[in-house]
Design a protein around this motif. Structure first.
Motif, PDB file in Angstrom:
ATOM      1  N   ARG A  65       0.599  -0.936   0.068  1.00 46.62           N
ATOM      2  CA  ARG A  65      -0.060  -0.085   0.041  1.00 46.62           C
ATOM      3  C   ARG A  65       0.819   1.262  -0.180  1.00 46.62           C
ATOM      4  O   ARG A  65       0.302   2.227  -0.416  1.00 46.62           O
ATOM      5  N   SER A  66       2.214   1.285   0.440  1.00 45.59           N
ATOM      6  CA  SER A  66       3.040   2.293   0.546  1.00 45.59           C
ATOM      7  C   SER A  66       4.285   2.421  -0.337  1.00 45.59           C
ATOM      8  O   SER A  66       4.931   3.417  -0.310  1.00 45.59           O
ATOM      9  N   ALA A  67       4.434   1.134  -1.057  1.00 48.52           N
ATOM     10  CA  ALA A  67       5.854   1.415  -1.687  1.00 48.52           C
ATOM     11  C   ALA A  67       5.933   0.344  -2.891  1.00 48.52           C
ATOM     12  O   ALA A  67       5.161  -0.435  -2.783  1.00 48.52           O
ATOM     13  N   MET A  68       6.976   0.453  -3.896  1.00 52.16           N
ATOM     14  CA  MET A  68       7.332  -0.074  -4.838  1.00 52.16           C
ATOM     15  C   MET A  68       8.783  -0.358  -4.757  1.00 52.16           C
ATOM     16  O   MET A  68       9.394   0.435  -4.920  1.00 52.16           O
TER      17      MET A  68
ATOM     18  N   ASP B 156      16.144  -1.297  -4.673  1.00 52.29           N
ATOM     19  CA  ASP B 156      15.860  -0.272  -5.300  1.00 52.29           C
ATOM     20  C   ASP B 156      14.366   0.278  -5.229  1.00 52.29           C
ATOM     21  O   ASP B 156      13.506  -0.295  -5.568  1.00 52.29           O
ATOM     22  N   THR B 157      14.050   1.471  -4.285  1.00 47.77           N
ATOM     23  CA  THR B 157      12.810   1.681  -4.134  1.00 47.77           C
ATOM     24  C   THR B 157      12.167   2.506  -5.169  1.00 47.77           C
ATOM     25  O   THR B 157      12.764   3.574  -5.480  1.00 47.77           O
ATOM     26  N   VAL B 158      11.485   1.956  -6.266  1.00 46.45           N
ATOM     27  CA  VAL B 158      10.833   2.676  -7.395  1.00 46.45           C
ATOM     28  C   VAL B 158      10.075   3.800  -6.830  1.00 46.45           C
ATOM     29  O   VAL B 158      10.226   5.063  -7.529  1.00 46.45           O
ATOM     30  N   PHE B 159       9.230   3.506  -5.715  1.00 51.53           N
ATOM     31  CA  PHE B 159       8.295   4.798  -5.297  1.00 51.53           C
ATOM     32  C   PHE B 159       7.915   4.345  -3.888  1.00 51.53           C
ATOM     33  O   PHE B 159       8.023   3.297  -3.606  1.00 51.53           O
ATOM     34  N   ALA B 160       7.767   5.448  -3.314  1.00 49.06           N
ATOM     35  CA  ALA B 160       7.512   5.568  -1.806  1.00 49.06           C
ATOM     36  C   ALA B 160       6.511   6.371  -1.220  1.00 49.06           C
ATOM     37  O   ALA B 160       7.074   7.838  -1.506  1.00 49.06           O
ATOM     38  N   LEU B 161       5.473   6.304  -0.791  1.00 50.38           N
ATOM     39  CA  LEU B 161       4.469   7.336   0.048  1.00 50.38           C
ATOM     40  C   LEU B 161       5.433   7.506   1.350  1.00 50.38           C
ATOM     41  O   LEU B 161       6.173   7.046   1.984  1.00 50.38           O
ATOM     42  N   GLY B 162       4.750   8.571   1.769  1.00 48.85           N
ATOM     43  CA  GLY B 162       5.257   9.084   3.060  1.00 48.85           C
ATOM     44  C   GLY B 162       6.413  10.167   3.159  1.00 48.85           C
ATOM     45  O   GLY B 162       6.622  10.716   4.336  1.00 48.85           O
ATOM     46  N   GLY B 163       7.067  10.271   1.883  1.00 51.97           N
ATOM     47  CA  GLY B 163       7.957  11.256   1.777  1.00 51.97           C
ATOM     48  C   GLY B 163       7.466  12.535   1.018  1.00 51.97           C
ATOM     49  O   GLY B 163       6.435  13.095   1.185  1.00 51.97           O
TER      50      GLY B 163
END
Length: 229
Positions: free
Chosen positions: A60-63, A117-124
């Motif tokens: 729900r929060s990251a790829m 590798d974090t492709v995308f992350a919410l919360g930042g």
């Protein structure tokens, strides 16, 4: 795999995972639409990219992308390379302050280097929005610009990512949205800043002006464990 080749391989992989976009935006896209608070459930799960031999896990929060790189080094190569050390069943890469599981089989050190590798992350500072059945991933850059990537999921579980890229025909782009600025990053690199309205962004998306092809394709291999939702 010799130590130098190991480092070159890893650097090339990391460089391929994070390239400088030719098109950047003045604000998260689509403009005028609210951001999503989490990644939609339909995208959750584990996906596999055969071309990159890499997996992608989405919740729900990251790829997060993961790639395993098996290596074999002669013990003398490890001993002679100041960037490497082997102790307590771990291969230590001193430059990165990282270590990986390893074992010595005779004169050969066998290990698996895991790249994440974090492709995308919410919360930042990253912003997620929806657009015509797609997800739009907005990542902040320098000077208030944004890199934009579109994620698309088919009903049969194929996930593709397409980052906005500079079209060969700039006149077609200018027919839809004015160019805010054009920067020359090097002899062969040009970066264009645009500020489309919501309607203009939808048109860019529909007509394939910027998002012309799939940068990366993944096939779903497992849904996310419900315990993690």
């Amino acid at each position: 795999m010799r130590p130098l080749y190991l480092f070159v391989t890893i650097c090339c992989l990391l460089a391929g995972w994070s390239c400088r976009p030719g098109i950047v935006f003045g604000e998260p896209q689509p403009a005028e639409l609210p951001a999503l608070g989490e990644i939609p459930r339909a995208y959750h799960g584990t996906f596999w990219c055969a071309a990159e031999a890499a997996s992608l896990k989405i919740d729900r929060s990251a790829m997060v992308r993961r790639k395993e790189l098996p290596i074999r080094l002669h013990k003398d190569e490890v001993a002679q390379d100041q960037r490497l050390a082997y102790a307590n069943g771990r291969l230590q890469v001193l430059d990165w302050e990282a270590d990986f599981p390893a074992q010595m089989l005779g004169d050969t050190l066998v290990a698996t280097v895991v790249l994440r590798d974090t492709v995308f992350a919410l919360g930042g500072h990253q912003v997620l929005k929806g657009a015509q059945g797609h997800l739009v991933l907005n990542a902040p850059l320098d000077h208030g610009a944004w890199a934009v990537t579109v994620a698309s999921l088919t009903t049969w579980g194929r996930l593709s990512f397409s980052r906005a890229s500079l079209p060969e025909d700039l006149e077609r782009l200018k027919d839809i949205v004015p160019l805010d600025s054009v920067s020359h990053l090097g002899q062969r690199e040009t970066q264009v800043l645009i500020r489309p309205t919501r309607a203009q962004f939808f048109r860019l998306l529909q007509e394939g002006v910027l998002f012309t092809g799939d940068c990366t394709q993944y096939e779903r291999v497992a849904p996310l464990d419900p315990a993690h939702l």
